[in-house]
Design a protein around this motif. Structure first.
Motif, mmCIF file in Angstrom:
data_model
loop_
_atom_site.group_PDB
_atom_site.id
_atom_site.type_symbol
_atom_site.label_atom_id
_atom_site.label_comp_id
_atom_site.label_asym_id
_atom_site.label_seq_id
_atom_site.Cartn_x
_atom_site.Cartn_y
_atom_site.Cartn_z
ATOM 1 N N GLU A 35 0.843 -1.205 0.000
ATOM 2 C CA GLU A 35 0.000 0.000 0.000
ATOM 3 C C GLU A 35 0.876 1.252 0.000
ATOM 4 O O GLU A 35 0.605 2.215 -0.719
ATOM 5 N N ALA A 36 1.955 1.213 0.763
ATOM 6 C CA ALA A 36 2.846 2.376 0.802
ATOM 7 C C ALA A 36 3.551 2.565 -0.534
ATOM 8 O O ALA A 36 3.700 3.689 -1.029
ATOM 9 N N PHE A 37 3.995 1.497 -1.121
ATOM 10 C CA PHE A 37 4.653 1.591 -2.429
ATOM 11 C C PHE A 37 3.691 2.144 -3.471
ATOM 12 O O PHE A 37 4.063 2.978 -4.301
ATOM 13 N N ALA A 38 2.469 1.665 -3.428
ATOM 14 C CA ALA A 38 1.495 2.121 -4.419
ATOM 15 C C ALA A 38 1.201 3.610 -4.233
ATOM 16 O O ALA A 38 1.180 4.385 -5.199
ATOM 17 N N ARG A 39 1.022 3.979 -2.976
ATOM 18 C CA ARG A 39 0.687 5.371 -2.686
ATOM 19 C C ARG A 39 1.800 6.326 -3.121
ATOM 20 O O ARG A 39 1.558 7.443 -3.539
ATOM 21 N N ASN A 40 3.023 5.840 -3.026
ATOM 22 C CA ASN A 40 4.161 6.681 -3.380
ATOM 23 C C ASN A 40 4.636 6.493 -4.811
ATOM 24 O O ASN A 40 5.734 6.929 -5.179
ATOM 25 N N ASN A 41 3.819 5.815 -5.588
ATOM 26 C CA ASN A 41 4.133 5.632 -7.008
ATOM 27 C C ASN A 41 5.512 5.042 -7.243
ATOM 28 O O ASN A 41 6.246 5.485 -8.126
ATOM 29 N N MET A 42 5.874 4.079 -6.447
ATOM 30 C CA MET A 42 7.155 3.421 -6.673
ATOM 31 C C MET A 42 7.062 2.561 -7.924
ATOM 32 O O MET A 42 6.026 1.967 -8.204
ATOM 33 N N GLY A 43 8.190 2.498 -8.627
ATOM 34 C CA GLY A 43 8.192 1.680 -9.840
ATOM 35 C C GLY A 43 8.568 0.237 -9.531
ATOM 36 O O GLY A 43 9.522 -0.310 -10.090
ATOM 37 N N LEU A 44 7.775 -0.382 -8.675
ATOM 38 C CA LEU A 44 8.150 -1.722 -8.219
ATOM 39 C C LEU A 44 8.094 -2.722 -9.361
ATOM 40 O O LEU A 44 7.111 -2.781 -10.114
ATOM 41 N N GLU A 45 9.144 -3.514 -9.488
ATOM 42 C CA GLU A 45 9.166 -4.527 -10.541
ATOM 43 C C GLU A 45 9.302 -5.937 -10.013
ATOM 44 O O GLU A 45 8.849 -6.886 -10.639
ATOM 45 N N GLU A 46 9.965 -6.050 -8.855
ATOM 46 C CA GLU A 46 10.193 -7.393 -8.336
ATOM 47 C C GLU A 46 9.851 -7.449 -6.858
ATOM 48 O O GLU A 46 10.221 -6.567 -6.096
ATOM 49 N N LEU A 47 9.169 -8.512 -6.485
ATOM 50 C CA LEU A 47 8.796 -8.683 -5.089
ATOM 51 C C LEU A 47 9.091 -10.115 -4.687
ATOM 52 O O LEU A 47 8.612 -11.061 -5.320
ATOM 53 N N LYS A 48 9.893 -10.253 -3.631
ATOM 54 C CA LYS A 48 10.160 -11.596 -3.133
ATOM 55 C C LYS A 48 9.828 -11.627 -1.647
ATOM 56 O O LYS A 48 10.321 -10.806 -0.886
ATOM 57 N N LEU A 49 8.979 -12.569 -1.261
ATOM 58 C CA LEU A 49 8.529 -12.655 0.126
ATOM 59 C C LEU A 49 8.813 -14.032 0.696
ATOM 60 O O LEU A 49 8.671 -15.041 -0.003
ATOM 61 N N LYS A 50 9.169 -14.030 1.965
ATOM 62 C CA LYS A 50 9.365 -15.314 2.632
ATOM 63 C C LYS A 50 8.667 -15.287 3.989
ATOM 64 O O LYS A 50 8.865 -14.368 4.776
ATOM 65 N N ARG A 51 7.866 -16.317 4.242
ATOM 66 C CA ARG A 51 7.123 -16.442 5.499
ATOM 67 C C ARG A 51 6.314 -15.190 5.806
ATOM 68 O O ARG A 51 6.374 -14.624 6.902
ATOM 69 N N MET A 52 5.562 -14.773 4.818
ATOM 70 C CA MET A 52 4.704 -13.627 5.037
ATOM 71 C C MET A 52 3.267 -13.959 4.666
ATOM 72 O O MET A 52 2.988 -14.977 4.043
ATOM 73 N N ILE A 53 2.386 -13.071 5.098
ATOM 74 C CA ILE A 53 0.978 -13.248 4.791
ATOM 75 C C ILE A 53 0.597 -12.233 3.726
ATOM 76 O O ILE A 53 0.767 -11.029 3.916
ATOM 77 N N ILE A 54 0.103 -12.738 2.619
ATOM 78 C CA ILE A 54 -0.281 -11.873 1.505
ATOM 79 C C ILE A 54 -1.686 -12.257 1.065
ATOM 80 O O ILE A 54 -1.973 -13.423 0.844
ATOM 81 N N SER A 55 -2.549 -11.289 0.975
ATOM 82 C CA SER A 55 -3.945 -11.589 0.665
ATOM 83 C C SER A 55 -4.211 -11.414 -0.827
ATOM 84 O O SER A 55 -3.399 -10.841 -1.557
ATOM 85 N N ASP A 56 -5.362 -11.896 -1.233
ATOM 86 C CA ASP A 56 -5.769 -11.705 -2.630
ATOM 87 C C ASP A 56 -5.893 -10.217 -2.952
ATOM 88 O O ASP A 56 -5.523 -9.781 -4.058
ATOM 89 N N GLU A 57 -6.389 -9.475 -1.979
ATOM 90 C CA GLU A 57 -6.530 -8.028 -2.216
ATOM 91 C C GLU A 57 -5.163 -7.415 -2.487
ATOM 92 O O GLU A 57 -4.989 -6.540 -3.329
ATOM 93 N N CYS A 58 -4.212 -7.887 -1.741
ATOM 94 C CA CYS A 58 -2.866 -7.357 -1.914
ATOM 95 C C CYS A 58 -2.315 -7.723 -3.288
ATOM 96 O O CYS A 58 -1.702 -6.891 -3.967
ATOM 97 N N LEU A 59 -2.545 -8.947 -3.705
ATOM 98 C CA LEU A 59 -2.069 -9.356 -5.019
ATOM 99 C C LEU A 59 -2.727 -8.521 -6.099
ATOM 100 O O LEU A 59 -2.091 -8.127 -7.086
ATOM 101 N N GLU A 60 -3.985 -8.263 -5.893
ATOM 102 C CA GLU A 60 -4.681 -7.437 -6.881
ATOM 103 C C GLU A 60 -4.109 -6.022 -6.882
ATOM 104 O O GLU A 60 -3.889 -5.434 -7.952
ATOM 105 N N LEU A 61 -3.829 -5.506 -5.712
ATOM 106 C CA LEU A 61 -3.256 -4.159 -5.627
ATOM 107 C C LEU A 61 -1.916 -4.111 -6.357
ATOM 108 O O LEU A 61 -1.619 -3.166 -7.089
ATOM 109 N N ILE A 62 -1.113 -5.127 -6.173
ATOM 110 C CA ILE A 62 0.176 -5.196 -6.876
ATOM 111 C C ILE A 62 -0.056 -5.163 -8.375
ATOM 112 O O ILE A 62 0.594 -4.417 -9.119
ATOM 113 N N SER A 63 -1.004 -5.985 -8.811
ATOM 114 C CA SER A 63 -1.190 -6.118 -10.258
ATOM 115 C C SER A 63 -1.678 -4.830 -10.887
ATOM 116 O O SER A 63 -1.446 -4.577 -12.067
#
Lengths: 571, 306
Positions: A93-121
């Motif tokens: 949410e913070a990355f999106a709000r700040n218009n970061m040009g995110l290209e790669e995301l790697k997560l380990k042992r985290m909780i990620i929801s469908d809403e979050c995946l949609e937000l990323i996409s």
């Protein structure tokens, strides 16, 4: 160097890629800090609670790639209640709000929801790579969003996640215009996939180099896929049950003959071992083989397969390979660097390998530097031999299924054996031990393990001295995790400043008390000292002499976390 | 260490025949229970429900809890049987050792580990040991069950004969034909009304409803006093599972793949495994009509939680 214009410095820094090196660069002087920070694209955050997303964004405005880790390592073994934390949403949410040009995301042992995946996409137009390891909280619906909206997706890599499966439509969501896939791994998905969509996707992905299928992809589809993707470098076979005389099998052989680039093989989630001979074709070129999810492959068929793999560097296997099979590995795979031997039937408490297999590996594979070994028993003599044969270990993890078992021959603790390992392997960075161990082994570790960064201890030690030796001696220690050891407040509070030099400390079922933890928290405001209270029998005003059943502390710049559930107290 | 889950359910002991009781009548249920399971009075567990139960501390709660220490579950299903390869290990002071592995428990595992050395099953009864990632553990369980189901040919799930049941393994993965959806990943979340802490339970560690019920009881309704009383005893041969009984303030329900909340126990165990998404121990007062048993699934009244 200060006379160079910024662009030159930036260009030079581009060659500095490792995070540690870049951290060093940024500490040279203020101008270097500024330039390095503004130009850094790849960021690694080993503990998502150590720093706030806002702060990361502020320092690294050019961030394109981020790795985040959430729950403590022992969460893998169910020692951490679900809902403990590790939510990625605030970051996205913070990355999106700040218009970061995110290209790669790697997560380990985290909780990620469908809403979050949609937000990323929807938020990052250039999003290219999603790697999820041991995560949970999402379903195939979230994957569908990624597939639908990330037009330039190159990598979707799901490793050992707990994914709610709503059945196969997500694959069909990749639009026809998506032709950029390089890596697709859905081996951990439990449900069916749309096989026709899968074939079409492979057909329109000329850059596809890594493909790992789940159990729902049968042999005839595999064969068709291989025909379309002969340039694969990494293949994860799904289901491998079939009639060896069938036409399909022959077609598979033909397809495999064309796959000259495969270097890494895994899967065989359901396997009929007698049909493995088709894969003998690609074995000679394999550098990585993972059969740890293939209990159907064992005995002579397995050994035959191994004998073809002369170039193997990495092997993950089940212990049904036996000591004998490990001897075959030792005599065949002279380039072996990493091996993991997992138990195939941990319930019964019998592993099929012993110290014999370990010694064989150490004498046959001089390049071996990383090992994870679940075994039935161990001896000091064997460990001493291993230490002599392989002084290059960087990672040494030994798990005896009976966690307090002494030397199988002499009945002595395994102090001397592990002592030999740390003494000989001067580059050792990661260590896990098991078996009967006294304070002595910690004395050795403190004395010799100068490069040690991470150590996991269970059911070991006699007194506080054990932990004290460790904290005193291992200057580079970053992660310490302890369970069921008789270490108490004296050890915990001996050197409180040490914990600021480390990422985290986990102690469960030890002798530290609530009072000890409170005292530590008071002295060290830069640490979050969390108590996980599961029994409802403890409350915050309870007797300080009560033992803190589970404590997890970590350094942080973000203060106490706001998403801690009720059962987690930050002292 | 690599990831891990400690133990797997079903430590020994046959739990007796399934009852053919078809009604929820308390009296009949009580009788059936008396004949099926040995009574263990010490296991009236106490629990302080955060806030609701009043105060902290589990001591002295046993009485208050006694009436509530049961979770309702549909009664008619094959009961648990022993899993042959897991000999009952009496060395541990934790009685429901079968549950231990599936709970991120607070038990002092050091106390529970047998130091007699060499016991081959000692390792399997410690929480989080061997250290194997839960994902990997689950696939091992699934694969082991699939293998067993192929061996257990000819055994029907509906077989209610006492003798057969004692030896039979309730196998949730009978549908192991290639191409079918593989068994459910073992862990599902369990929440209980009034308790802030959710848990996870490994469904694959339990061969059927009875064991699952026991496990959940241990997970949510335990207290130190009752644990101590069990401490010195011989391991339970069969722990009386309150979940199978009549009156209780709580009902065990689950959310299925379609998002409906159903009463646990109505469908064969295998079918349950493939459709359950998560569990909830619900207050009976909040349940709007229990799904009656023995009706067609389609006809069943869905539970509408308040």
């Amino acid at each position: 160097m200060n006379y160079f214009p910024d662009e030159v410095l930036e260009h030079i820094f581009d060659f500095v890629t490792s995070q540690r090196d870049r951290n060093s660069v940024s500490q040279v002087c203020k101008p270097w800090y500024k330039i390095e920070s503004s130009s850094r694209q790849k960021v690694f955050v080993g503990n998502c609670y150590a720093i706030s997303p806002e702060r990361v964004i502020e320092r690294f405005p050019g961030l394109k790639s981020i790795t985040l880790k959430g729950k403590p390592h022992f969460a893998d073994f169910n020692l951490v209640p679900p809902d403990w934390g590790g939510f990625v949403y605030p970051w996205i949410e913070a990355f999106a709000r700040n218009n970061m040009g995110l290209e790669e995301l790697k997560l380990k042992r985290m909780i990620i929801s469908d809403e979050c995946l949609e937000l990323i996409s929807r938020s990052f137009a250039n999003f290219k790579s999603l790697v999820l390891v041991s995560c949970e909280g999402f379903s195939t619906d979230g994957l569908a969003a990624i597939a639908s909206n990330c037009s330039f997706l190159r990598e979707l890599d799901l490793q050992e996640n707990d994914v709610e499966d709503h059945r196969g439509h997500w694959l069909s969501c990749f639009p026809d215009t998506c032709t950029s896939l390089v890596s697709l791994n859905f081996a951990c998905l439990k449900g069916d996939v749309n096989l026709a969509a899968l074939e079409r996707l492979v057909a329109r992905s000329p850059n596809l180099r890594s493909l790992r299928l789940n159990h729902a992809v049968p042999l005839d589809i595999l064969q068709k896929i291989l025909m379309r993707a002969p340039h694969l470098v990494d293949l994860g076979v799904g289901s491998y049950v079939h009639d060896p005389d069938s036409e399909t099998y022959n077609k598979l052989v033909t397809a495999l003959q064309k796959c000259k680039s495969v270097r890494s093989l895994s899967g065989f989630l359901e396997a009929a071992p007698q049909c493995l001979s088709a894969f003998h074709l690609i074995c000679p070129n394999l550098t990585s083989l993972n059969l740890s999810y293939a209990p159907g492959i064992h005995g002579t068929e397995l050994r035959k397969l191994i004998r073809h793999c002369r170039k193997l560097q990495r092997l993950w296997i089940l212990d049904c390979i036996g000591d004998e099979g490990l001897e075959v590995v030792a005599s065949t795979c002279k380039d072996l660097q990493e091996i993991r031997v997992f138990p195939s039937d941990p319930f019964v408490g019998n592993a099929a390998v012993t110290e014999v297999g370990l010694v064989a590996l150490s004498s046959g594979c001089p390049k071996l530097h990383s090992i994870l070994y679940f075994c039935q028993q161990m001896t000091n003599a064997a460990l001493i031999t291993v230490a002599k044969n392989c002084p290059n270990f960087t990672r040494f993890r030994l798990c005896i299924l009976d966690p307090t078992k002494p030397d199988a021959v002499t009945n002595q603790p395994l102090d001397e054996g592990f002592g030999a390992i740390v003494h000989s392997c001067k580059g050792l960075r990661r260590l896990s031990m098991s078996g009967r161990l006294t304070d002595k082994v910690f004395l050795y570790i403190g004395m010799y393990a100068e490069q040690l960064e991470m150590i996991s201890i269970a059911f070991a030690g006699d007194t506080d001295k054990g932990m004290q030796y460790l904290l005193n001696g291992c200057k580079k220690l970053r992660k310490l995790e302890i369970r069921d050891c008789p270490f108490g407040n004296a050890a915990l509070l001996m050197d409180v400043g040490k914990y600021e030099t480390m990422r985290s400390l986990w102690m469960s079922s030890c002798n530290v008390t609530l009072g000890g933890c409170k005292s530590l928290a008071k002295k060290m405001p830069m640490l979050n000292v969390e108590i996980i209270n599961e029994t409802d029998q403890m409350d915050i005003s309870a007797d300080d002499r009560q033992k803190a059943e589970k404590m997890f502390l970590y350094r942080t710049l973000a203060g106490r976390r706001k998403d801690a559930p009720e059962f987690v107290w930050t002292l | 260490m690599e990831g891990g889950l400690g133990s797997l359910g079903g430590c020994g002991g046959s739990s007796g025949a399934a009852t053919n009781d078809h009604t929820m009548s308390k009296v009949e249920v009580a009788e059936a229970e008396a004949s099926s399971y040995p009574v263990e009075a010490e296991l009236e567990l106490g629990l302080s429900l955060g806030g609701g139960g009043g105060g902290g501390g589990g001591k002295g709660k046993a009485n208050a809890w006694g009436e509530r220490g049961r979770i309702l579950i549909a009664k008619d299903f094959p009961s648990v049987v022993s899993q042959p390869q897991r000999p009952n290990n009496n060395n541990t002071s934790i009685s429901p050792a079968c549950v231990v592995g599936s709970v991120s428990g607070t038990k002092r595992a050091a106390d529970s580990v047998s130091h007699e050395g060499g016991s081959p099953t000692a390792g399997s009864q410690v929480v989080g040991w061997p250290p194997i990632r839960a994902y990997r553990m689950n696939s091992l369980v699934n694969q082991a069950k699939a293998a067993r189901s192929e061996e257990d040919k000819g055994i029907g799930e509906k077989d209610k004969s006492k003798d057969n049941l004692k030896k039979k393994i309730c196998n949730g993965n009978k549908i192991s034909a290639p191409g079918n959806e593989k068994g459910h990943l073992g862990f599902v979340k369990v929440n209980m009304d009034g308790i802030p802490i959710g848990r996870k339970v490994d469904l694959n560690a339990h061969a059927c409803y009875g064991r699952l019920a026991q496990a959940l009881e241990e997970m949510f309704f335990r207290s130190t006093t009752s644990l101590n009383s069990i401490g010195g005893e011989k391991q339970q041969v069969t722990k009386s599972s309150r979940l199978l009984d009549g009156s209780s303030e709580f009902v065990l329900t689950y959310e299925d793949k379609e998002g409906d909340w159903m009463l646990v126990g109505d469908v064969p165990w295998g079918m349950f495994l493939t459709s359950v998404k998560r569990l909830r121990i619900m207050r009976t007062s909040e349940v709007n009509g229990l799904a009656p048993r023995f009706q067609d699934r389609n006809e069943k009244q869905r539970i509408k939680p308040v």
